[in-house]
Design an enzyme around this catalytic site. Sequence first.
Site: not given
Length: 284
Positions: A37, A185
Amino acid sequence: MQVTTTITEIRAWVRQARAAGRTVGFVPTMGALHVGHTSLIDAAAERCDCVVVSIFVNPTQFGAGEDFARYPRPLENDLALCAEHGVDTVFAPSPAEMYPRENLTWVAVEKISEPLCGRFRPGHFRGVATVCTKLFNIVGPDLAFFGQKDAQQVAVIRRMVADLNLPLEIVVCPTVREPDGLAMSSRNQYLSPQERKEAPVIYRALQRSAELIRAGETDSAQIVGRMSEVLRQVPGLQIEYVSLVDADTLEDLPQICGRVLVAVAGRLGPTRLIDNIVVDGPAK
Ligand code: AMP
């Protein structure tokens, strides 16, 4: 860094930024932020004058029996990471703010959302396309940043933006991996220590496909067979699919040519893992 929870507030903030002549980069996320991210946030900061990150675990993209309730929501940590990476505003709405009434209007991207994960998560991409449309309408960014890790999501969003003439540009950033190859993830934290050791087998299988394609193999069935041999090294991995498809249309490629998306999904214990690579095959 500002934290906004209402649509009115984020709209007012973006309006002011635009009035000051600043370009707006947008990174939609479900939180539980990691380096994957923050790589998108850094890319947005490089290309845009200000960066908006949304943190919203979107209920409409989870099916019955999926992990909506237990999806991690470490908001304090996420805000600290955003601040560290120079985010200007975080938009963290409640489900009631995003869906104040029964939702009757949906965005469905046909064909592209049907193969791969579409077969195993019915309704997932309709939820993704709908929430992204809402977020794009709420934030009104110039550019929105997505990760190649979710290759089918990228294909769906790109097609939706083109088909609906949405006034923004989609930027796709490379998959960020752990040193052993496992794609980062938010769901990796569900893995037990043993499963965490086993999970990189998916990336090893993807690498095997790249070796074979580079060595001239063009028969997809052969490549899937060789990848399956690698994946079977972890007997607990329940494979959902091993697919070689056209990287843009996601159509099956029995014979390798052009840009090929090699994609794998499987379950390790209760954790669903997906990963992919794009490899150049012989010219079409
Ligand atoms: P999520 O919070 O899982 O909905 O992901 C938000 C965005 O981060 C999506 O565009 C993802 O594709 C992207 N993303 C997630 N993991 C990675 C990764 N390992 N590398 C690059 N982008 C990622």
